[in-house]
Design a protein around this motif. Structure first.
Motif, mmCIF file in Angstrom:
data_model
loop_
_atom_site.group_PDB
_atom_site.id
_atom_site.type_symbol
_atom_site.label_atom_id
_atom_site.label_comp_id
_atom_site.label_asym_id
_atom_site.label_seq_id
_atom_site.Cartn_x
_atom_site.Cartn_y
_atom_site.Cartn_z
ATOM 1 N N VAL A 140 19.398 3.922 43.498
ATOM 2 C CA VAL A 140 20.682 4.829 43.707
ATOM 3 C C VAL A 140 21.043 5.427 42.276
ATOM 4 N N GLU A 141 21.218 4.774 41.449
ATOM 5 C CA GLU A 141 21.304 5.252 39.944
ATOM 6 C C GLU A 141 20.779 6.502 39.684
ATOM 7 N N LYS A 142 19.335 6.179 39.907
ATOM 8 C CA LYS A 142 18.339 7.263 39.744
ATOM 9 C C LYS A 142 18.518 8.565 40.524
ATOM 10 N N TYR A 143 18.823 8.267 42.019
ATOM 11 C CA TYR A 143 19.015 9.325 42.968
ATOM 12 C C TYR A 143 20.284 10.133 42.283
ATOM 13 N N LYS A 144 21.192 9.486 41.895
ATOM 14 C CA LYS A 144 22.638 10.169 41.534
ATOM 15 C C LYS A 144 22.404 10.996 40.325
ATOM 16 N N ALA A 145 21.607 10.473 39.326
ATOM 17 C CA ALA A 145 21.101 11.164 38.109
ATOM 18 C C ALA A 145 20.435 12.373 38.329
ATOM 19 N N GLY A 146 19.439 12.381 39.469
ATOM 20 C CA GLY A 146 18.946 13.705 39.841
ATOM 21 C C GLY A 146 19.638 14.779 40.405
ATOM 22 N N LEU A 147 20.921 14.179 40.915
ATOM 23 C CA LEU A 147 21.890 15.334 41.585
ATOM 24 C C LEU A 147 22.331 16.009 40.421
ATOM 25 N N THR A 148 22.780 15.048 39.303
ATOM 26 C CA THR A 148 23.308 15.826 37.988
ATOM 27 C C THR A 148 22.284 16.651 37.615
ATOM 28 N N GLN A 149 21.272 16.347 37.478
ATOM 29 C CA GLN A 149 20.064 17.196 36.823
ATOM 30 C C GLN A 149 19.976 18.610 37.699
ATOM 31 N N LYS A 150 20.214 18.568 38.994
ATOM 32 C CA LYS A 150 19.936 19.806 39.991
ATOM 33 C C LYS A 150 21.192 20.807 39.366
ATOM 34 N N ILE A 151 22.294 20.135 39.059
ATOM 35 C CA ILE A 151 23.591 21.117 38.831
ATOM 36 C C ILE A 151 23.430 21.693 37.430
ATOM 37 N N VAL A 152 22.782 20.749 36.512
ATOM 38 C CA VAL A 152 22.565 21.445 35.237
ATOM 39 C C VAL A 152 21.580 22.237 35.180
ATOM 40 N N ALA A 153 20.429 22.318 35.837
ATOM 41 C CA ALA A 153 19.395 23.319 36.147
ATOM 42 C C ALA A 153 19.811 24.412 36.884
ATOM 43 N N ALA A 154 20.784 24.268 37.826
ATOM 44 C CA ALA A 154 21.336 25.429 38.251
ATOM 45 C C ALA A 154 22.320 26.209 37.405
ATOM 46 N N ASN A 155 23.019 25.489 36.587
ATOM 47 C CA ASN A 155 23.845 26.220 35.577
ATOM 48 C C ASN A 155 22.924 26.930 34.480
ATOM 49 N N GLU A 156 21.982 26.694 34.110
ATOM 50 C CA GLU A 156 21.158 27.124 33.278
ATOM 51 C C GLU A 156 20.327 28.310 34.064
ATOM 52 N N ALA A 157 20.146 28.027 35.222
ATOM 53 C CA ALA A 157 19.479 29.425 36.068
ATOM 54 C C ALA A 157 20.498 30.550 36.008
ATOM 55 N N LEU A 158 21.856 30.155 36.318
ATOM 56 C CA LEU A 158 23.005 31.081 36.465
ATOM 57 C C LEU A 158 23.424 31.988 35.039
ATOM 58 N N ALA A 159 23.025 31.045 34.084
ATOM 59 C CA ALA A 159 23.253 31.814 32.754
ATOM 60 C C ALA A 159 22.358 32.854 32.570
ATOM 61 N N GLU A 160 21.210 32.841 33.215
ATOM 62 C CA GLU A 160 20.255 34.147 33.205
ATOM 63 C C GLU A 160 20.594 35.047 34.153
ATOM 64 N N VAL A 161 21.703 34.895 34.921
ATOM 65 C CA VAL A 161 21.897 35.755 35.860
ATOM 66 C C VAL A 161 23.044 37.108 35.095
ATOM 67 N N LYS A 162 22.488 38.378 35.038
ATOM 68 C CA LYS A 162 23.481 39.157 34.175
ATOM 69 C C LYS A 162 24.002 40.287 35.367
ATOM 70 N N TYR A 163 25.192 40.497 34.828
ATOM 71 C CA TYR A 163 26.188 41.621 35.583
ATOM 72 C C TYR A 163 26.760 42.080 34.210
ATOM 73 N N LYS A 164 27.253 43.307 34.706
ATOM 74 C CA LYS A 164 27.962 44.206 33.304
ATOM 75 C C LYS A 164 29.147 43.540 32.982
ATOM 76 N N PHE A 165 29.806 42.705 33.860
ATOM 77 C CA PHE A 165 31.200 42.391 33.382
ATOM 78 C C PHE A 165 31.050 40.738 33.387
ATOM 79 N N LYS A 166 30.039 40.154 33.546
ATOM 80 C CA LYS A 166 29.954 38.604 33.539
ATOM 81 C C LYS A 166 29.913 38.274 32.098
ATOM 82 N N THR A 167 30.740 37.109 31.727
ATOM 83 C CA THR A 167 31.227 36.805 30.268
ATOM 84 C C THR A 167 30.269 35.504 29.844
ATOM 85 N N ASN A 168 29.465 34.944 30.790
ATOM 86 C CA ASN A 168 28.551 33.774 30.412
ATOM 87 C C ASN A 168 27.293 33.945 30.551
#
Length: 168
Positions: A140-168
């Protein structure tokens, strides 16, 4: 290998929804069984199942039903085991099933997850089992840690998305 979790559905038409629960239990190496039982079409078999589940070693029951959705409550009325209800999306977008499962009378609780949320039902069943099993608790703990990793990876991917007025 004897099952410790039962996945019960009103008919095999619920299988596409309930497969997510089965897959998680399988990944966690938790023995389970899957049965089609109907509170309305096979009431005698439902009663036999519910009254005999504990003696067979079942520890948690996940019961899915749509429309009138009596199956989880009927099972809960006949067993001391915890029952997790999964409302299945049907004619009223699953709201009818959700309300039928969640509105149980005092003394007959059914833990209820969201509409078609069999994965959450399996996670809840796994967490219940983890209370008395260190190996399952670790999974269960490993599964929950995996959920955290999915969100961390999603934020890393979102950081690469570029828009003219996107600030992060």
């Amino acid at each position: 290998m004897k099952p410790v979790v039962s996945i019960i559905m009103g008919s095999t038409s619920d299988l596409p929804v309930m497969e997510k629960a089965a897959k998680l239990l399988d990944e966690c190496e938790i023995p389970f069984e899957m049965l089609a039982l109907s509170a309305h079409r096979t009431p005698a078999q439902v009663e036999e199942f519910a009254k005999g589940a504990k003696a067979r070693g079942i520890q948690v029951i996940i019961a899915a039903a749509g429309m009138a959705a009596h199956l989880p409550g009927v099972i809960a009325s006949m067993t001391p085991l915890p029952v997790i209800g999964v409302p299945i999306k049907s004619g009223m977008e699953g709201l009818d099933a959700l309300l039928a499962i969640v509105q149980m009378p005092p003394g007959i609780p059914v833990a209820t997850v969201g509409i078609n949320a069999s994965l959450n039902a399996a996670i809840l069943a796994t967490q219940m089992l983890a209370l008395g099993d260190a190996a399952i608790a670790e999974k269960v703990e490993k599964y929950k840690a995996g959920l955290t990793q999915k969100i961390v990876a999603a934020n890393e991917a979102l950081a690469e998305v570029k828009y003219k007025f996107k600030t992060n």
